[in-house]
Design a protein around this motif. Structure first.
Motif, mmCIF file in Angstrom:
data_model
loop_
_atom_site.group_PDB
_atom_site.id
_atom_site.type_symbol
_atom_site.label_atom_id
_atom_site.label_comp_id
_atom_site.label_asym_id
_atom_site.label_seq_id
_atom_site.Cartn_x
_atom_site.Cartn_y
_atom_site.Cartn_z
ATOM 1 N N LEU A 7 27.905 60.638 26.304
ATOM 2 C CA LEU A 7 28.223 61.739 26.200
ATOM 3 C C LEU A 7 30.164 61.665 26.308
ATOM 4 N N ILE A 8 30.214 60.621 27.306
ATOM 5 C CA ILE A 8 32.277 61.374 27.880
ATOM 6 C C ILE A 8 33.070 60.593 26.594
ATOM 7 N N LEU A 9 32.244 59.711 25.642
ATOM 8 C CA LEU A 9 32.987 59.031 24.416
ATOM 9 C C LEU A 9 32.895 59.895 23.657
ATOM 10 N N LEU A 10 31.691 60.689 23.078
ATOM 11 C CA LEU A 10 32.049 62.204 22.311
ATOM 12 C C LEU A 10 33.055 62.213 22.828
ATOM 13 N N LEU A 11 33.192 62.862 24.109
ATOM 14 C CA LEU A 11 33.801 64.578 24.404
ATOM 15 C C LEU A 11 35.235 64.167 24.250
ATOM 16 N N ILE A 12 35.553 62.986 24.780
ATOM 17 C CA ILE A 12 36.857 61.886 24.707
ATOM 18 C C ILE A 12 36.902 61.969 23.022
ATOM 19 N N SER A 13 36.774 61.860 22.110
ATOM 20 C CA SER A 13 36.754 61.275 20.507
ATOM 21 C C SER A 13 36.811 63.063 19.875
ATOM 22 N N LEU A 14 35.986 64.210 20.752
ATOM 23 C CA LEU A 14 36.230 65.538 20.104
ATOM 24 C C LEU A 14 37.864 66.015 20.788
ATOM 25 N N LEU A 15 38.118 66.484 21.720
ATOM 26 C CA LEU A 15 39.279 65.781 22.086
ATOM 27 C C LEU A 15 40.721 65.257 21.273
ATOM 28 N N LEU A 16 40.025 63.810 21.419
ATOM 29 C CA LEU A 16 41.492 63.644 20.155
ATOM 30 C C LEU A 16 41.320 64.081 18.948
#
Length: 166
Positions: A7-16
Protein backbone atom coordinates in the motif's frame (compact mmCIF):
# COMPACT_ATOMS: atom_id res chain seq x y z
CA UNK A 1 3.13 -6.47 7.02
CA UNK A 2 3.58 -7.09 3.28
CA UNK A 3 0.15 -5.55 2.60
CA UNK A 4 1.23 -2.34 4.31
CA UNK A 5 4.44 -2.22 2.25
CA UNK A 6 2.45 -2.74 -0.95
CA UNK A 7 0.00 0.00 0.00
CA UNK A 8 2.88 2.39 0.72
CA UNK A 9 4.47 1.58 -2.67
CA UNK A 10 1.11 2.09 -4.37
CA UNK A 11 0.70 5.45 -2.66
CA UNK A 12 4.20 6.54 -3.71
CA UNK A 13 3.62 5.46 -7.31
CA UNK A 14 0.31 7.36 -7.42
CA UNK A 15 2.02 10.48 -6.11
CA UNK A 16 4.75 10.20 -8.73
CA UNK A 17 2.21 9.57 -11.48
CA UNK A 18 0.20 12.64 -10.49
CA UNK A 19 3.32 14.81 -10.78
CA UNK A 20 4.00 13.83 -14.38
CA UNK A 21 2.95 16.52 -16.84
CA UNK A 22 1.12 15.56 -20.02
CA UNK A 23 3.30 17.06 -22.75
CA UNK A 24 1.46 15.80 -25.83
CA UNK A 25 -0.07 19.19 -26.63
CA UNK A 26 3.19 21.08 -26.89
CA UNK A 27 1.62 23.84 -28.89
CA UNK A 28 -1.55 25.82 -28.39
CA UNK A 29 -1.67 26.76 -32.07
CA UNK A 30 -4.68 25.34 -33.85
CA UNK A 31 -5.16 24.96 -37.59
CA UNK A 32 -8.02 24.98 -40.07
CA UNK A 33 -8.14 23.15 -43.38
CA UNK A 34 -8.84 24.64 -46.78
CA UNK A 35 -9.69 22.67 -49.90
CA UNK A 36 -7.18 19.89 -50.55
CA UNK A 37 -6.46 19.45 -54.24
CA UNK A 38 -6.30 16.00 -55.73
CA UNK A 39 -9.97 15.07 -56.22
CA UNK A 40 -10.85 11.82 -54.39
CA UNK A 41 -7.28 11.40 -53.11
CA UNK A 42 -7.44 14.94 -51.73
CA UNK A 43 -10.69 14.16 -49.92
CA UNK A 44 -9.18 11.02 -48.39
CA UNK A 45 -6.11 13.00 -47.33
CA UNK A 46 -8.25 15.77 -45.84
CA UNK A 47 -10.25 13.25 -43.79
CA UNK A 48 -7.05 11.60 -42.51
CA UNK A 49 -5.47 14.96 -41.63
CA UNK A 50 -8.63 16.19 -39.91
CA UNK A 51 -8.74 13.03 -37.81
CA UNK A 52 -5.13 13.39 -36.73
CA UNK A 53 -5.51 17.09 -35.94
CA UNK A 54 -8.68 16.52 -33.92
CA UNK A 55 -7.01 13.65 -32.05
CA UNK A 56 -4.15 15.94 -31.04
CA UNK A 57 -6.50 18.86 -30.30
CA UNK A 58 -4.90 20.96 -33.06
CA UNK A 59 -8.01 21.47 -35.22
CA UNK A 60 -10.23 24.54 -35.15
CA UNK A 61 -12.12 25.45 -38.31
CA UNK A 62 -12.14 29.13 -37.26
CA UNK A 63 -8.37 29.31 -36.77
CA UNK A 64 -6.31 32.05 -38.40
CA UNK A 65 -3.78 29.43 -39.52
CA UNK A 66 -5.06 27.68 -42.62
CA UNK A 67 -3.56 24.56 -44.20
CA UNK A 68 -3.64 24.46 -48.01
CA UNK A 69 -2.54 21.21 -49.59
CA UNK A 70 -2.42 19.30 -52.84
CA UNK A 71 -1.72 15.59 -53.15
CA UNK A 72 -0.72 13.75 -56.32
CA UNK A 73 -0.07 10.09 -57.01
CA UNK A 74 2.17 9.19 -59.96
CA UNK A 75 2.83 5.68 -61.14
CA UNK A 76 5.63 4.28 -63.28
CA UNK A 77 6.03 0.81 -64.68
CA UNK A 78 9.57 -0.49 -64.62
CA UNK A 79 11.36 -3.76 -65.16
CA UNK A 80 14.04 -4.79 -62.69
CA UNK A 81 15.88 -7.46 -64.68
CA UNK A 82 16.88 -8.26 -68.25
CA UNK A 83 14.53 -11.26 -68.61
CA UNK A 84 11.43 -9.05 -68.31
CA UNK A 85 9.96 -11.42 -65.71
CA UNK A 86 9.48 -8.95 -62.89
CA UNK A 87 7.36 -5.99 -63.93
CA UNK A 88 6.81 -3.58 -61.05
CA UNK A 89 4.56 -0.62 -60.57
CA UNK A 90 6.08 2.24 -58.58
CA UNK A 91 3.63 4.66 -56.96
CA UNK A 92 5.02 7.98 -55.79
CA UNK A 93 2.85 10.26 -53.68
CA UNK A 94 3.75 13.94 -53.51
CA UNK A 95 2.21 16.35 -51.04
CA UNK A 96 2.56 20.13 -51.35
CA UNK A 97 1.68 21.95 -48.13
CA UNK A 98 1.33 25.63 -47.39
CA UNK A 99 0.23 26.91 -43.98
CA UNK A 100 -0.93 30.53 -44.08
CA UNK A 101 -1.70 33.15 -41.47
CA UNK A 102 -4.99 34.55 -42.79
CA UNK A 103 -4.89 37.77 -40.77
CA UNK A 104 -1.35 38.75 -41.83
CA UNK A 105 -1.80 37.25 -45.32
CA UNK A 106 1.54 35.45 -45.24
CA UNK A 107 2.92 31.96 -45.37
CA UNK A 108 4.27 30.49 -42.12
CA UNK A 109 5.23 27.07 -43.51
CA UNK A 110 5.81 25.64 -46.97
CA UNK A 111 7.10 22.21 -47.81
CA UNK A 112 6.85 19.36 -50.25
CA UNK A 113 6.80 15.79 -48.97
CA UNK A 114 7.18 12.65 -51.04
CA UNK A 115 6.98 8.91 -50.42
CA UNK A 116 6.97 5.95 -52.82
CA UNK A 117 6.25 2.24 -52.79
CA UNK A 118 6.05 -0.44 -55.44
CA UNK A 119 4.32 -3.75 -56.05
CA UNK A 120 4.87 -6.56 -58.50
CA UNK A 121 2.55 -6.02 -61.42
CA UNK A 122 0.19 -8.95 -62.09
CA UNK A 123 -0.72 -10.03 -65.63
CA UNK A 124 -3.92 -8.64 -67.15
CA UNK A 125 -5.95 -11.69 -66.04
CA UNK A 126 -5.56 -10.53 -62.41
CA UNK A 127 -6.13 -6.83 -63.07
CA UNK A 128 -8.35 -6.46 -59.97
CA UNK A 129 -5.39 -7.31 -57.74
CA UNK A 130 -3.43 -4.49 -59.39
CA UNK A 131 -6.23 -2.03 -58.66
CA UNK A 132 -6.47 -3.15 -55.02
CA UNK A 133 -2.70 -2.92 -54.58
CA UNK A 134 -2.71 0.57 -56.09
CA UNK A 135 -5.49 1.83 -53.82
CA UNK A 136 -3.90 0.24 -50.74
CA UNK A 137 -0.53 1.84 -51.50
CA UNK A 138 -2.13 5.24 -52.15
CA UNK A 139 -3.87 5.09 -48.77
CA UNK A 140 -0.72 3.91 -47.02
CA UNK A 141 1.32 6.70 -48.64
CA UNK A 142 -1.30 9.27 -47.62
CA UNK A 143 -1.22 8.07 -44.02
CA UNK A 144 2.59 8.26 -43.96
CA UNK A 145 2.51 11.82 -45.33
CA UNK A 146 -0.11 12.89 -42.77
CA UNK A 147 2.06 11.57 -39.94
CA UNK A 148 5.16 13.29 -41.32
CA UNK A 149 3.34 16.61 -41.74
CA UNK A 150 1.70 16.51 -38.30
CA UNK A 151 5.12 15.94 -36.73
CA UNK A 152 6.37 19.06 -38.56
CA UNK A 153 3.43 21.09 -37.21
CA UNK A 154 4.95 21.02 -33.73
CA UNK A 155 7.99 22.95 -35.03
CA UNK A 156 5.99 25.79 -36.62
CA UNK A 157 6.48 29.02 -34.69
CA UNK A 158 3.76 31.09 -36.39
CA UNK A 159 5.99 33.85 -37.74
CA UNK A 160 5.78 34.79 -41.39
CA UNK A 161 8.48 33.25 -43.55
CA UNK A 162 7.72 34.97 -46.84
CA UNK A 163 5.20 37.58 -47.95
CA UNK A 164 2.46 36.37 -50.20
CA UNK A 165 2.22 38.08 -53.55
CA UNK A 166 -1.25 38.78 -54.90
Amino acid sequence: MSKIKLLILLLISLLLASCIKDDINRTSTKFSLAYVGGELDGLIFKNLLTGYLEGLNLYDKNSIYEINAEIKHNSNLYITNQDNTSDRQNITTTLSINVENKTMNCSIFQNKFSVSQFYIFAPSSQFISNQKATSKIKKSNSEALVKEFVNKLFTIDGSCSSEKSN
